[in-house]
Design a protein around this motif. Structure first.
Motif, PDB file in Angstrom:
ATOM      1  N   ARG A 125      83.002  45.675 102.606  1.00 18.04           N
ATOM      2  CA  ARG A 125      83.098  45.898 101.164  1.00 18.04           C
ATOM      3  C   ARG A 125      84.253  46.850 100.895  1.00 18.04           C
ATOM      4  NH1 ARG A 125      76.710  46.607  99.342  1.00 18.04           N
ATOM      5  NH2 ARG A 125      76.017  44.718 100.376  1.00 18.04           N
ATOM      6  N   GLU A 167      84.979  49.300  99.140  1.00 23.07           N
ATOM      7  CA  GLU A 167      84.377  50.329  98.292  1.00 23.07           C
ATOM      8  C   GLU A 167      85.472  51.146  97.613  1.00 23.07           C
ATOM      9  OE1 GLU A 167      81.195  50.703  97.780  1.00 23.07           O
ATOM     10  OE2 GLU A 167      80.128  49.806  99.491  1.00 23.07           O
ATOM     11  N   PHE A 171      78.153  57.102 105.555  1.00 27.29           N
ATOM     12  CA  PHE A 171      77.197  56.639 104.535  1.00 27.29           C
ATOM     13  C   PHE A 171      77.782  55.455 103.765  1.00 27.29           C
ATOM     14  CE2 PHE A 171      75.441  56.514 100.260  1.00 27.29           C
ATOM     15  CZ  PHE A 171      74.086  56.480 100.543  1.00 27.29           C
ATOM     16  N   ARG A 172      79.027  55.541 103.405  1.00 26.25           N
ATOM     17  CA  ARG A 172      79.657  54.450 102.656  1.00 26.25           C
ATOM     18  C   ARG A 172      80.950  54.050 103.347  1.00 26.25           C
ATOM     19  NH1 ARG A 172      78.216  52.517  98.245  1.00 26.25           N
ATOM     20  NH2 ARG A 172      77.025  54.324  97.554  1.00 26.25           N
ATOM     21  N   PHE A 225      80.947  47.788 107.915  1.00 27.10           N
ATOM     22  CA  PHE A 225      79.671  48.366 108.369  1.00 27.10           C
ATOM     23  C   PHE A 225      78.778  47.257 108.898  1.00 27.10           C
ATOM     24  CE2 PHE A 225      77.193  47.132 104.570  1.00 27.10           C
ATOM     25  CZ  PHE A 225      78.204  46.885 103.664  1.00 27.10           C
ATOM     26  N   GLU A 278      69.900  55.970  99.069  1.00 33.13           N
ATOM     27  CA  GLU A 278      69.367  54.722  99.632  1.00 33.13           C
ATOM     28  C   GLU A 278      69.742  54.518 101.103  1.00 33.13           C
ATOM     29  OE1 GLU A 278      70.581  51.205  97.488  1.00 33.13           O
ATOM     30  OE2 GLU A 278      70.213  49.910  99.220  1.00 33.13           O
ATOM     31  N   VAL A 279      68.718  54.134 101.877  1.00 31.65           N
ATOM     32  CA  VAL A 279      68.955  53.744 103.264  1.00 31.65           C
ATOM     33  C   VAL A 279      68.663  52.254 103.413  1.00 31.65           C
ATOM     34  CG1 VAL A 279      68.242  54.054 105.656  1.00 31.65           C
ATOM     35  CG2 VAL A 279      68.227  55.971 104.115  1.00 31.65           C
ATOM     36  N   GLU A 280      67.629  51.817 102.714  1.00 35.00           N
ATOM     37  CA  GLU A 280      67.185  50.430 102.866  1.00 35.00           C
ATOM     38  C   GLU A 280      66.772  49.897 101.508  1.00 35.00           C
ATOM     39  OE1 GLU A 280      64.354  49.867 105.984  1.00 35.00           O
ATOM     40  OE2 GLU A 280      64.078  47.755 105.463  1.00 35.00           O
ATOM     41  N   HIS A 294      63.886  43.750  98.348  1.00 35.88           N
ATOM     42  CA  HIS A 294      64.114  43.015  97.107  1.00 35.88           C
ATOM     43  C   HIS A 294      63.315  41.724  97.087  1.00 35.88           C
ATOM     44  CE1 HIS A 294      68.207  44.897  98.162  1.00 35.88           C
ATOM     45  NE2 HIS A 294      67.618  45.704  97.303  1.00 35.88           N
ATOM     46  N   SER A 335      66.685  44.975 103.714  1.00 33.26           N
ATOM     47  CA  SER A 335      68.088  45.101 104.098  1.00 33.26           C
ATOM     48  C   SER A 335      68.433  46.565 104.365  1.00 33.26           C
ATOM     49  CB  SER A 335      68.949  44.577 102.945  1.00 33.26           C
ATOM     50  OG  SER A 335      70.298  44.849 103.205  1.00 33.26           O
ATOM     51  N   ILE A 336      68.847  46.818 105.595  1.00 35.32           N
ATOM     52  CA  ILE A 336      69.166  48.212 105.951  1.00 35.32           C
ATOM     53  C   ILE A 336      70.516  48.261 106.660  1.00 35.32           C
ATOM     54  CG2 ILE A 336      67.728  48.006 108.064  1.00 35.32           C
ATOM     55  CD1 ILE A 336      67.156  51.040 107.716  1.00 35.32           C
ATOM     56  N   GLY A 337      71.286  49.288 106.376  1.00 37.44           N
ATOM     57  CA  GLY A 337      72.570  49.451 107.041  1.00 37.44           C
ATOM     58  C   GLY A 337      72.350  50.162 108.370  1.00 37.44           C
ATOM     59  N   ARG A 353      73.988  53.576 108.161  1.00 34.79           N
ATOM     60  CA  ARG A 353      73.230  54.557 107.355  1.00 34.79           C
ATOM     61  C   ARG A 353      72.003  55.029 108.107  1.00 34.79           C
ATOM     62  NH1 ARG A 353      73.337  53.070 100.953  1.00 34.79           N
ATOM     63  NH2 ARG A 353      75.613  52.979 100.965  1.00 34.79           N
TER      64      ARG A 353
HETATM   65  P1  ATP Z   1      74.775  51.351  97.418  1.00 33.34           P
HETATM   66  O1  ATP Z   1      74.033  51.385  96.120  1.00 33.34           O
HETATM   67  O2  ATP Z   1      74.605  52.588  98.238  1.00 33.34           O
HETATM   68  O3  ATP Z   1      76.188  50.880  97.278  1.00 33.34           O
HETATM   69  P2  ATP Z   1      73.788  48.736  97.704  1.00 33.34           P
HETATM   70  O4  ATP Z   1      72.622  48.782  96.777  1.00 33.34           O
HETATM   71  O5  ATP Z   1      75.034  48.101  97.269  1.00 33.34           O
HETATM   72  O6  ATP Z   1      74.076  50.208  98.262  1.00 33.34           O
HETATM   73  P3  ATP Z   1      72.777  46.654  99.330  1.00 33.34           P
HETATM   74  O7  ATP Z   1      73.749  45.677  98.811  1.00 33.34           O
HETATM   75  O8  ATP Z   1      71.350  46.556  98.896  1.00 33.34           O
HETATM   76  O9  ATP Z   1      73.319  48.128  99.060  1.00 33.34           O
HETATM   77  O10 ATP Z   1      72.896  46.688 100.917  1.00 33.34           O
HETATM   78  C1  ATP Z   1      71.788  46.916 101.759  1.00 33.34           C
HETATM   79  C2  ATP Z   1      72.014  48.091 102.694  1.00 33.34           C
HETATM   80  O11 ATP Z   1      73.281  48.004 103.342  1.00 33.34           O
HETATM   81  C3  ATP Z   1      72.021  49.441 101.996  1.00 33.34           C
HETATM   82  O12 ATP Z   1      70.717  49.925 101.817  1.00 33.34           O
HETATM   83  C4  ATP Z   1      72.807  50.291 102.962  1.00 33.34           C
HETATM   84  O13 ATP Z   1      71.960  50.784 104.005  1.00 33.34           O
HETATM   85  C5  ATP Z   1      73.789  49.305 103.568  1.00 33.34           C
HETATM   86  N1  ATP Z   1      75.112  49.448 102.933  1.00 33.34           N
HETATM   87  C6  ATP Z   1      75.528  48.897 101.774  1.00 33.34           C
HETATM   88  N2  ATP Z   1      76.802  49.244 101.520  1.00 33.34           N
HETATM   89  C7  ATP Z   1      77.197  50.031 102.551  1.00 33.34           C
HETATM   90  C8  ATP Z   1      78.417  50.704 102.879  1.00 33.34           C
HETATM   91  N3  ATP Z   1      79.489  50.612 102.099  1.00 33.34           N
HETATM   92  N4  ATP Z   1      78.470  51.433 104.019  1.00 33.34           N
HETATM   93  C9  ATP Z   1      77.398  51.527 104.833  1.00 33.34           C
HETATM   94  N5  ATP Z   1      76.225  50.910 104.576  1.00 33.34           N
HETATM   95  C10 ATP Z   1      76.114  50.176 103.460  1.00 33.34           C
END
Ligand code: ATP
Length: 488
Positions: free
Chosen positions: A226, A228, A236-237, A241, A308-310, A313, A350-352, A355
């Motif tokens: 992504r 970002e 974390f972001r 990933f 958020e970690v996980e 949905h 869904s968990i990263g 993270r």
């Molecule tokens: P956030 O709100 O923090 O951007 P998200 O709601 O977009 O996260 P999801 O699309 O639900 O996240 O992705 C599921 C999981 O993937 C998240 O809970 C997180 O653990 C992980 N994740 C998402 N984006 C990233 C990122 N840029 N870097 C690391 N881990 C990520």
């Protein structure tokens, strides 16, 4: 001057980041070229820890549930996939630039951070009104309104201190590239922004070939990408990933029951790994994505706050239905129990992986200070610790190294083991504490006489004398995934 809570939190994160780098867990990517923002590499102990976390998740999903199987789909997918999933049209974040500092921000994050500041100052009503306005404007896709909100609230750029903002624009987070060697024939494809779609497009393949019956799940671990806008807070972001996702296919109408069950199962998984209950919380989404009829996050209290970690949905039949429409291939399941064809509903967890890694590191990082001494160690659950045991002859002479290497031979096929004979035994214990090794096994002169060794335990620093023949069993017992599984 006393430190503010914020400074203390940042100092803690800084300590964790430098520990991670110094002791071989995480480095900035291509560091010799000054790094690449929001991209990181895992070192010798980092990769072991990450692999252990991934393996634990994988085995929890596929071994503990007879009705969940795995797949490994490619990162590149047919571009229509991302049309069908909605990512081409709406996987956007609103961005805004400050004209003086030239820094780019996520407009929604600027407002949310300002609201959090107001809340900290006790201005809760103001904070609530601000987030409500933001939600309303985003819902209406009123980007000019979001800019007005930022300017009228007086939200300034943290770098320049000014409110000299550009317009707010939507920014698609997907990375694109070209496939095909001839420019004219090349077509644009995307690096997947989530692994879930690889599961959806394989739904029927897996259902038929693994002979699955609804309810059933498909699990996958893999890279996601992504672009970002704001990439901060270490791993974390990130822009590259890894995700660990499981899509659970259920009969329409039963999804909310399953949603509740998965939310509980996943929370228990985090608790079983040793994350304290007070550091975890559930956060129900107020604003649901267009495809969801229920959604929540499991949040962990990182040094920078609860985040958020996980995500869990309830995605309805949105994805499969959309793929059916775009591909013109039926995505239905025949349910023999009720004699009906339907498109299953889906619960996603869904968990990263990264993270989860950061959570694990923050949770394990322990600094003990008494008047006489201080000690830093990583208190990993032994089942996920990168190194399970260090074998340490107390001197390099008298046949002790040879004896110690015999012990390495005994253990190395089942456990990740370190052998070390340099420096004092105290220094070697400290070094193992810093990488979170649960057991240090000291080999001394008595070992040569009676085949016993000393085990020094990481968390208590207590020592016990055991016979070499007991070592394998003791380490296996402490590090087995069973210890985690039994608590879920
Ligand atoms: P956030 O709100 O923090 O951007 P998200 O709601 O977009 O996260 P999801 O699309 O639900 O996240 O992705 C599921 C999981 O993937 C998240 O809970 C997180 O653990 C992980 N994740 C998402 N984006 C990233 C990122 N840029 N870097 C690391 N881990 C990520």
């Amino acid at each position: 001057m006393a430190k503010t809570a914020n400074q203390a939190e940042n100092a803690q994160l800084k300590d964790i980041i430098s520990h991670a780098k110094e002791y071989g867990f995480v480095y900035p990517s291509s560091e010799i070229y000054d790094g690449l923002q929001a991209v990181y590499d895992y070192g010798a102990y980092g990769v072991e820890l990450k692999n252990n976390l991934k393996r634990l998740w994988w085995e929890t999903m596929t071994r503990l549930h007879g009705n969940i199987v795995g797949i490994d789909a490619a990162i590149f997918m047919h571009p229509t996939t991302w049309k069908a999933s909605g990512h081409v049209d709406s996987f956007n974040d609103p961005m805004i630039d400050n004209k003086d500092s030239k820094k780019r921000y996520r407009a929604d994050v600027l407002v949310e951070e300002h609201a959090a500041k107001l809340e900290n100052e006790g201005k809760e009503d103001e904070a609530k009104a601000l987030t409500a306005s933001l939600a309303r404007l985003l819902e209406a896709e009123d980007l000019a309104g979001v800019r007005d909100l930022i300017v009228n609230t007086g939200i300034a750029c943290p770098i320049s201190g000014t409110t000299n903002w550009t317009d707010v624009r939507q920014f698609n987070l997907m990375f694109s590239t070209q496939v095909g060697s001839v420019a004219e024939d090349a077509s644009t494809i995307y690096l997947r922004p989530e692994t879930a779609q690889g599961i959806f497009v394989n739904f029927l393949n897996v259902q038929k070939t693994a002979r699955m019956k609804v309810p059933f799940g498909i699990a996958q671990i893999g890279k996601a990408f992504r672009n970002e806008i704001v990439a901060r807070q270490f791993i974390f972001r990130m822009r590259e990933f890894e995700q660990m996702e499981m899509q659970f296919f259920v009969r329409p109408g039963s999804e909310l029951e399953w949603y509740k069950q998965w939310a509980e199962t996943r929370m228990n998984w985090h608790l079983a790994l040793g994350t304290p209950a007070e550091k975890l919380r559930k956060h129900d989404h107020e604003k649901l994505a267009h495809y969801a009829n229920a959604a929540m996050d499991i949040e962990y209290e990182f040094p920078f706050g609860f985040k958020e970690v996980e995500g869990i949905h309830s995605r309805t039949d949105f994805d499969l239905k959309s793929h059916q429409e775009f591909s013109k291939k039926k995505q239905q399941y025949f349910d023999p129990e009720i004699n009906q064809n339907y498109i299953p509903y889906v619960i996603e967890t869904s968990i990263g992986a990264d993270r989860l890694f950061l959570l694990t590191l923050c949770n394990a990082f322990t600094e003990e200070k008494t008047e006489e001494k201080s000690r830093t160690y990583l208190k990993f659950h032994p089942a996920i610790a990168p190194v399970k045991a260090a074998i340490l002859p107390i001197t390099k002479k008298d046949g002790l190294p040879e004896k110690a290497k015999e012990i390495v031979e005994l253990l190395k096929y089942d456990f990740n083991i370190i052998y070390e004979d340099a420096a004092s035994i105290g220094k070697r214990y400290t070094r193992q504490d810093l990488i979170g090794t649960p057991f240090c096994i000291a080999v001394d002169h008595q070992t040569l006489e009676d085949n016993t060794v000393t085990i020094r335990h990481r968390d208590t620093t207590e020592q016990e004398r055991v016979s070499i023949s007991e070592l394998h069993g003791k380490i296996a017992e402490a590090t087995s995934f069973r210890r985690v599984f039994e608590k879920i």
